[in-house]
Design an enzyme around this catalytic site. Structure first.
Site, short mmCIF file in Angstrom:
data_model
loop_
_atom_site.label_atom_id
_atom_site.label_comp_id
_atom_site.label_asym_id
_atom_site.label_seq_id
_atom_site.Cartn_x
_atom_site.Cartn_y
_atom_site.Cartn_z
N HIS A 315 14.44 68.79 79.97
CA HIS A 315 15.35 67.90 80.69
C HIS A 315 15.36 68.29 82.15
CE1 HIS A 315 19.00 65.70 81.77
NE2 HIS A 315 18.76 64.99 80.70
N ASP A 372 17.58 63.43 72.35
CA ASP A 372 16.71 62.57 71.54
C ASP A 372 16.04 63.30 70.37
OD1 ASP A 372 17.01 60.18 73.06
OD2 ASP A 372 15.82 61.12 74.63
N1 CMC Z 1 6.55 69.47 76.51
C1 CMC Z 1 5.72 70.33 77.14
N2 CMC Z 1 5.88 70.75 78.41
C2 CMC Z 1 6.94 70.28 79.06
C3 CMC Z 1 7.86 69.40 78.48
C4 CMC Z 1 7.64 68.98 77.15
N3 CMC Z 1 8.49 68.14 76.55
N4 CMC Z 1 8.81 69.08 79.38
C5 CMC Z 1 8.52 69.76 80.50
N5 CMC Z 1 7.38 70.49 80.31
C6 CMC Z 1 6.77 71.41 81.27
C7 CMC Z 1 5.99 70.66 82.34
O1 CMC Z 1 4.65 70.47 81.96
C8 CMC Z 1 6.13 71.58 83.52
O2 CMC Z 1 5.28 72.67 83.33
P1 CMC Z 1 4.58 73.37 84.63
O3 CMC Z 1 5.70 73.97 85.42
O4 CMC Z 1 3.65 74.38 84.06
O5 CMC Z 1 3.86 72.28 85.38
C9 CMC Z 1 7.56 72.14 83.37
O6 CMC Z 1 7.82 72.08 81.95
C10 CMC Z 1 8.62 71.34 84.11
O7 CMC Z 1 8.54 69.98 83.67
P2 CMC Z 1 8.64 68.72 84.63
O8 CMC Z 1 7.77 67.63 84.10
O9 CMC Z 1 8.41 69.15 86.04
O10 CMC Z 1 10.17 68.37 84.44
P3 CMC Z 1 10.88 67.01 84.77
O11 CMC Z 1 12.26 67.35 85.11
O12 CMC Z 1 10.11 66.22 85.79
O13 CMC Z 1 10.81 66.18 83.40
C11 CMC Z 1 11.37 65.33 81.27
C12 CMC Z 1 11.87 66.10 82.51
C13 CMC Z 1 12.56 65.08 80.35
C14 CMC Z 1 10.77 63.98 81.70
C15 CMC Z 1 10.31 66.20 80.55
O14 CMC Z 1 10.90 67.39 80.10
C16 CMC Z 1 9.66 65.45 79.38
O15 CMC Z 1 8.69 64.72 79.59
N6 CMC Z 1 10.19 65.63 78.14
C17 CMC Z 1 9.71 64.88 77.00
C18 CMC Z 1 10.31 63.47 77.01
C19 CMC Z 1 11.78 63.49 76.62
O16 CMC Z 1 12.19 64.13 75.67
N7 CMC Z 1 12.57 62.71 77.36
C20 CMC Z 1 14.00 62.55 77.09
C21 CMC Z 1 14.86 63.15 78.16
S1 CMC Z 1 16.57 63.35 77.64
C22 CMC Z 1 17.13 61.73 77.39
C23 CMC Z 1 17.39 61.02 78.66
O17 CMC Z 1 18.35 61.37 79.35
O18 CMC Z 1 16.65 60.10 78.96
#
Ligand code: CMC
Length: 445
Positions: A315, A372
């Site tokens: 998140h 989720d």
């Molecule tokens: N699986 C594997 N790696 C992950 C994941 C994941 N679910 N989420 C984040 N990471 C890694 C990402 O690759 C990055 O690694 P590095 O620093 O080595 O590049 C690090 O963790 C930080 O991630 P980010 O993509 O920079 O984080 P963000 O804040 O941009 O993204 C997120 C947040 C929720 C989009 C992401 O965690 C994700 O894609 N999760 C899976 C989808 C999901 O469950 N979404 C629902 C969110 S909660 C409901 C809502 O409010 O909508």
């Protein structure tokens, strides 16, 4: 340009443009809780510089008194009340009242509010015809985008949304009609009759009736399912300035019709990085299929060359366990036990969580289950088809969107949202008549 803390006062930040030597002292604004911000409102007019922050990683887009997310502490409050206390003691409609009007209702206020919502659940008969235009296999979220947007054709121009009274009516309409619109999206996909809402049922019971009843026989709502449904609506009610809430603020800042703006938020929620993750979690658990394949999927999630991510994990704001996931996981156990459902996907999900939480990749990045991760298991247990999961999120989140919109509309200083860009495109091209352009030239540009 080097941002640094001013030596004169701890309540300002000084930004100096080293190329011109010009500086500006920017005020730090502190909220009641959570991170402070420095206000860059005068930056462009003073230094001729803008900030650059795609994805809003370091940017607060507004001030708000609705929802607090303490990402480090794993804490969530609506209007100052903890999500745990609300989940334990309140209903979804009570929480809608809290979010919209700013405080918990008295008994009488709640009765009146519940009555208003209950008596506005029917939709214009003309709206039923909209469904017929969709393919039967359309995703219900696609239908939601269309039908919710179509509400703007029924409640439109002659309403002055700058008045609070009109905004209250719009809010009541949206809260009450959303379950009807959502359930009908499902009934249409099944080729089944559209039931009318029932005023003798609670909000969650009525939704289950709209989803599952047939005109040929009486429908008995399962109280365990209704209670779980109400809780899921409540836990999804608002979540600060996420992508779909920011969408409604941006769309609404042009003073567009709120029903059209909500439809824009529905579209934003649909994405798998946002509300679409609940559906994606089930697809992922099904693809994993058995506990012995979990490690393979964990390896894929860690592999940067593989686009696969662990859905329902991670998140932007929470760097601790999402408190909604804690509550949902517990209810998941209760619902499966009470409904006597044995779902192998729940076993896979729990084992997956356990292994991820003990894995350095997830530990070092503070990746925990989010809202989720377990919600889909509950929804499956009560018979909701997977492609309706994000639609359920939509019903619950509607109050959050319109409360964010209302707060923005109440702000005397509201202006149209209009971010800038860093232009990196070509400059001063010489126009070539079409018969003088070659393929190579066009492609190289
Ligand atoms: N699986 C594997 N790696 C992950 C994941 C994941 N679910 N989420 C984040 N990471 C890694 C990402 O690759 C990055 O690694 P590095 O620093 O080595 O590049 C690090 O963790 C930080 O991630 P980010 O993509 O920079 O984080 P963000 O804040 O941009 O993204 C997120 C947040 C929720 C989009 C992401 O965690 C994700 O894609 N999760 C899976 C989808 C999901 O469950 N979404 C629902 C969110 S909660 C409901 C809502 O409010 O909508």
């Amino acid at each position: 340009m080097s941002p640094k803390k001013s030596k004169k006062s701890t309540d300002t930040v000084t930004i100096t443009d080293n190329s011109t030597g010009k500086s500006i002292e920017l005020p730090i604004r502190r909220g009641t809780e959570g991170p402070s911000v420095f206000d860059i409102g005068k930056l462009a007019q003073t230094l001729g510089l803008y900030t650059f922050d795609p994805g809003f990683r370091s940017t607060a887009s507004c001030s708000s008194a609705i929802t607090l997310i303490d990402g480090e502490g794993g804490r969530l409050t609506y209007r100052g009340y903890s999500i745990e206390e609300l989940a334990e003691n309140s209903t979804y409609l009570e929480v809608c009242y809290l979010l919209w009007y700013g405080d918990l209702p008295t008994k009488q206020q709640l009765q009146e509010f519940t009555r208003t919502i209950t008596y506005h659940t029917m939709v214009h008969e003309g709206l039923r015809d909209f469904y017929k235009g969709f393919r039967r296999d359309a995703h219900p979220m696609a239908i939601m985008v269309g039908v919710v947007g179509a509400l703007s054709a029924f409640y439109h121009d002659d309403i002055d949304f700058s008045e609070q009274h009109s905004r209250n009516i719009a809010a009541h309409r949206l809260i009450s009609k959303m379950p009807t619109i959502a359930a009908w999206a499902y009934r249409y996909s099944q080729g089944e009759p559209f039931p009318y809402p029932r005023n003798d049922l609670t909000y969650a019971e009525n939704f289950l009736h709209l989803m599952f009843s047939y005109p040929t026989e009486p429908y008995q709502v399962n109280p365990v399912a209704a209670k779980a449904m109400d809780l899921l609506f409540l836990l999804h009610a608002d979540h600060g300035q996420n992508a779909s809430a920011s969408t409604i603020r941006l769309a609404g800042s042009s003073q567009a019709n709120p029903f059209a703006c909500v439809s824009a938020s529905v579209g934003t929620l649909w994405g798998p990085a946002h509300g679409g993750a609940n559906e994606a979690v089930i697809s992922m658990l099904e693809a994993i299929g058995s506990v012995d394949r979990i490690d393979m999927f964990l390896e894929r999630a860690k592999d940067k060359s593989d686009p696969f991510r662990l859905m329902g994990f991670g998140h932007r704001v929470y760097k601790a366990y999402d408190p909604r996931a804690t509550l949902i996981r517990k209810v998941c156990n209760d619902v499966l036990r009470e409904l006597e459902v044995d779902d192998p996907l729940f076993d896979i999900a729990q084992e997956l969580e356990e292994r991820a939480l003990n894995d350095d990749y997830f530990k070092s990045r503070n990746l925990f289950p989010n809202v989720d991760f377990y919600s889909g298991i509950i929804l499956r247990a009560i018979g909701i088809p997977t492609n309706m999961f994000t639609v359920i999120f939509t019903i619950g989140r509607t109050i959050g969107w319109i409360s964010q919109w209302n707060e923005m509309m109440q702000d005397q200083g509201m202006r149209i949202g209009r971010p800038r860009q860093l232009y990196v495109g070509r400059q001063h091209c010489t126009y070539q008549p079409i018969d003088k352009r070659s393929n190579e030239e066009t492609q190289s540009k």
